[in-house]
Design a protein around this motif. Structure first.
Motif, PDB file in Angstrom:
ATOM      1  N   ALA A   1       6.737   1.524   6.577  1.00  0.00           N
ATOM      2  CA  ALA A   1       8.044   2.071   6.219  1.00  0.00           C
ATOM      3  C   ALA A   1       7.906   3.584   6.152  1.00  0.00           C
ATOM      4  CB  ALA A   1       8.519   1.511   4.882  1.00  0.00           C
ATOM      5  N   LEU A   2       8.437   4.264   7.165  1.00  0.00           N
ATOM      6  CA  LEU A   2       8.262   5.716   7.280  1.00  0.00           C
ATOM      7  C   LEU A   2       9.341   6.408   6.458  1.00  0.00           C
ATOM      8  CD1 LEU A   2       7.453   5.984  11.094  1.00  0.00           C
ATOM      9  CD2 LEU A   2       5.947   5.438   9.174  1.00  0.00           C
TER      10      LEU A   2
ATOM     11  N   VAL B   1       0.864  -1.186   0.000  1.00  0.00           N
ATOM     12  CA  VAL B   1       0.000   0.000   0.000  1.00  0.00           C
ATOM     13  C   VAL B   1       0.898   1.232   0.000  1.00  0.00           C
ATOM     14  CG1 VAL B   1      -1.752   1.296   1.256  1.00  0.00           C
ATOM     15  CG2 VAL B   1      -1.808  -1.206   1.281  1.00  0.00           C
ATOM     16  N   THR B   2       0.729   2.084  -0.994  1.00  0.00           N
ATOM     17  CA  THR B   2       1.513   3.322  -1.085  1.00  0.00           C
ATOM     18  C   THR B   2       0.564   4.505  -1.178  1.00  0.00           C
ATOM     19  OG1 THR B   2       3.282   2.161  -2.274  1.00  0.00           O
ATOM     20  CG2 THR B   2       3.297   4.566  -2.355  1.00  0.00           C
ATOM     21  N   ILE B   3       0.669   5.412  -0.213  1.00  0.00           N
ATOM     22  CA  ILE B   3      -0.096   6.658  -0.289  1.00  0.00           C
ATOM     23  C   ILE B   3       0.610   7.532  -1.314  1.00  0.00           C
ATOM     24  CG2 ILE B   3      -1.047   8.601   1.009  1.00  0.00           C
ATOM     25  CD1 ILE B   3      -0.502   6.888   3.560  1.00  0.00           C
TER      26      ILE B   3
ATOM     27  N   GLY C   1       7.519   9.193  -2.602  1.00  0.00           N
ATOM     28  CA  GLY C   1       8.529  10.228  -2.434  1.00  0.00           C
ATOM     29  C   GLY C   1       9.381  10.009  -1.210  1.00  0.00           C
ATOM     30  N   ASP C   2      10.108  11.065  -0.826  1.00  0.00           N
ATOM     31  CA  ASP C   2      11.018  10.949   0.322  1.00  0.00           C
ATOM     32  C   ASP C   2      10.803  12.049   1.354  1.00  0.00           C
ATOM     33  OD1 ASP C   2      11.979  13.145  -1.024  1.00  0.00           O
ATOM     34  OD2 ASP C   2      13.972  12.318  -1.418  1.00  0.00           O
ATOM     35  N   GLN C   3       9.665  12.749   1.257  1.00  0.00           N
ATOM     36  CA  GLN C   3       9.413  13.840   2.185  1.00  0.00           C
ATOM     37  C   GLN C   3       8.435  13.483   3.293  1.00  0.00           C
ATOM     38  OE1 GLN C   3      11.128  16.843   2.092  1.00  0.00           O
ATOM     39  NE2 GLN C   3      12.284  15.594   0.631  1.00  0.00           N
ATOM     40  N   ALA C   4       7.455  12.646   2.975  1.00  0.00           N
ATOM     41  CA  ALA C   4       6.418  12.368   3.970  1.00  0.00           C
ATOM     42  C   ALA C   4       5.863  10.963   3.793  1.00  0.00           C
ATOM     43  CB  ALA C   4       5.282  13.387   3.868  1.00  0.00           C
ATOM     44  N   PHE C   5       5.764  10.248   4.886  1.00  0.00           N
ATOM     45  CA  PHE C   5       4.939   9.033   4.935  1.00  0.00           C
ATOM     46  C   PHE C   5       3.492   9.474   4.772  1.00  0.00           C
ATOM     47  CE2 PHE C   5       2.377   6.167   7.674  1.00  0.00           C
ATOM     48  CZ  PHE C   5       2.558   4.979   6.974  1.00  0.00           C
TER      49      PHE C   5
ATOM     50  N   VAL D   1       3.212  -0.892   4.213  1.00  0.00           N
ATOM     51  CA  VAL D   1       2.597   0.418   3.952  1.00  0.00           C
ATOM     52  C   VAL D   1       3.688   1.480   3.910  1.00  0.00           C
ATOM     53  CG1 VAL D   1       0.864   2.089   4.702  1.00  0.00           C
ATOM     54  CG2 VAL D   1       0.587  -0.333   5.273  1.00  0.00           C
ATOM     55  N   THR D   2       3.646   2.359   2.926  1.00  0.00           N
ATOM     56  CA  THR D   2       4.603   3.462   2.852  1.00  0.00           C
ATOM     57  C   THR D   2       3.968   4.633   2.116  1.00  0.00           C
ATOM     58  OG1 THR D   2       6.934   3.995   2.383  1.00  0.00           O
ATOM     59  CG2 THR D   2       5.721   2.797   0.679  1.00  0.00           C
ATOM     60  N   GLY D   3       4.748   5.688   1.943  1.00  0.00           N
ATOM     61  CA  GLY D   3       4.289   6.855   1.202  1.00  0.00           C
ATOM     62  C   GLY D   3       5.153   7.080  -0.021  1.00  0.00           C
TER      63      GLY D   3
END
Length: 259
Positions: A105-106, A16-18, A57-61, A53-55
């Motif tokens: 994964a934050l 799952v990726t936001i 990019g590299d700025q925000a979960f 679960v992660t977000g």
């Protein structure tokens, strides 16, 4: 599944990726509904043995609830966002109750609802630049899920402090208090999280599911009561238990079937 959310299943793992990096992966209504749908499916799918679960990019979960969207609803005279009183289930509750092991994964900031989503997962691995906070006291919100779960994860005084002040803590401080399990360099986060999930898949899936069920059902019971819980699934009578013992005797890796 829904705009702003990528969901897929590969090799027994639900991913799952936001995917709203332009909004710091904020949790809009559509994303939250998509999370509920995804985790309901994962929970029911016997071919899914773990969830990551992660977000994007590299700025925000996730920066938490989409306050711009909420402001628009307020301006239109919409109902207040009261917890547990919405027509759809609360996504954090659904994630928490998923029977499969869940790993967050934050990849950056985990704020408000973003941190609540991470806390709903069983294990949290953070990039070294990640920052965590429940800033609801600064916005007049309530952090309903966070105020219940945070004191179960960290010492009570730390929970009070984070909730009362809304202050932001570093990944390193969060690791010190047990709020995250591991901190790694940002460039290593994806591989570390994937490796961790693959480690889970190497173990008996029914045993892991039972561990989660026992922990959740027995955490606040006396040891005597918890030991007598009839928690399912039952690995003792499973085909996997027979396979695990046979594999040990034959000096080979077990071939789990989840039954």
């Amino acid at each position: 599944m829904s705009e702003g959310l990528r969901v897929e299943v590969r090799d027994r793992v639900g991913y799952v990726t936001i995917d709203r990096p332009e909004r710091r992966n904020a949790l809009g209504a559509e994303v939250m509904a998509g999370l509920v749908e995804a985790f309901v499916r994962f929970d029911a799918d016997d071919d899914v043995w773990a969830v990551l679960v992660t977000g994007a990019g590299d700025q925000a979960f996730s920066a938490g609830r989409d306050l711009k969207e909420l402001a628009g609803q307020d301006a239109a005279g919409g109902p207040p966002p009261s917890p547990m009183r919405q027509p759809l289930r609360n996504p954090f509750e659904v994630v928490l109750e998923c029977r499969k092991p869940t790993v967050a994964a934050l990849n950056g900031a985990a704020m408000g609802g973003g941190l609540e989503l991470a806390m709903a997962c069983d294990v949290r691995i953070a990039a070294d630049h990640a920052r965590l906070a429940l800033p609801e006291a600064l916005r007049g919100m309530g952090a309903n899920f966070g105020s219940v779960v945070l004191p179960r994860l960290v010492p009570l005084g730390i929970a009070y402090d984070m909730l009362y002040t809304g202050r932001t803590v570093s990944a390193q401080e969060a690791e010190r208090w047990g709020l995250v399990n591991r901190v790694v360099p940002a460039a290593e986060l994806a591989d570390t999280a994937e490796g961790y999930v693959r480690t889970l898949l190497a173990n008996a899936p029914l045993t892991i599911r039972r561990y989660k069920a026992v922990i959740q059902a027995g955490l606040h019971q006396s040891p005597a009561a918890a030991l007598r819980l009839d928690v399912r699934p039952d690995p003792y009578s499973s085909e996997d238990r027979v396979e695990g013992v046979r594999a040990f005797a034959e000096k080979r890796a077990p071939r789990w079937r989840g039954r």
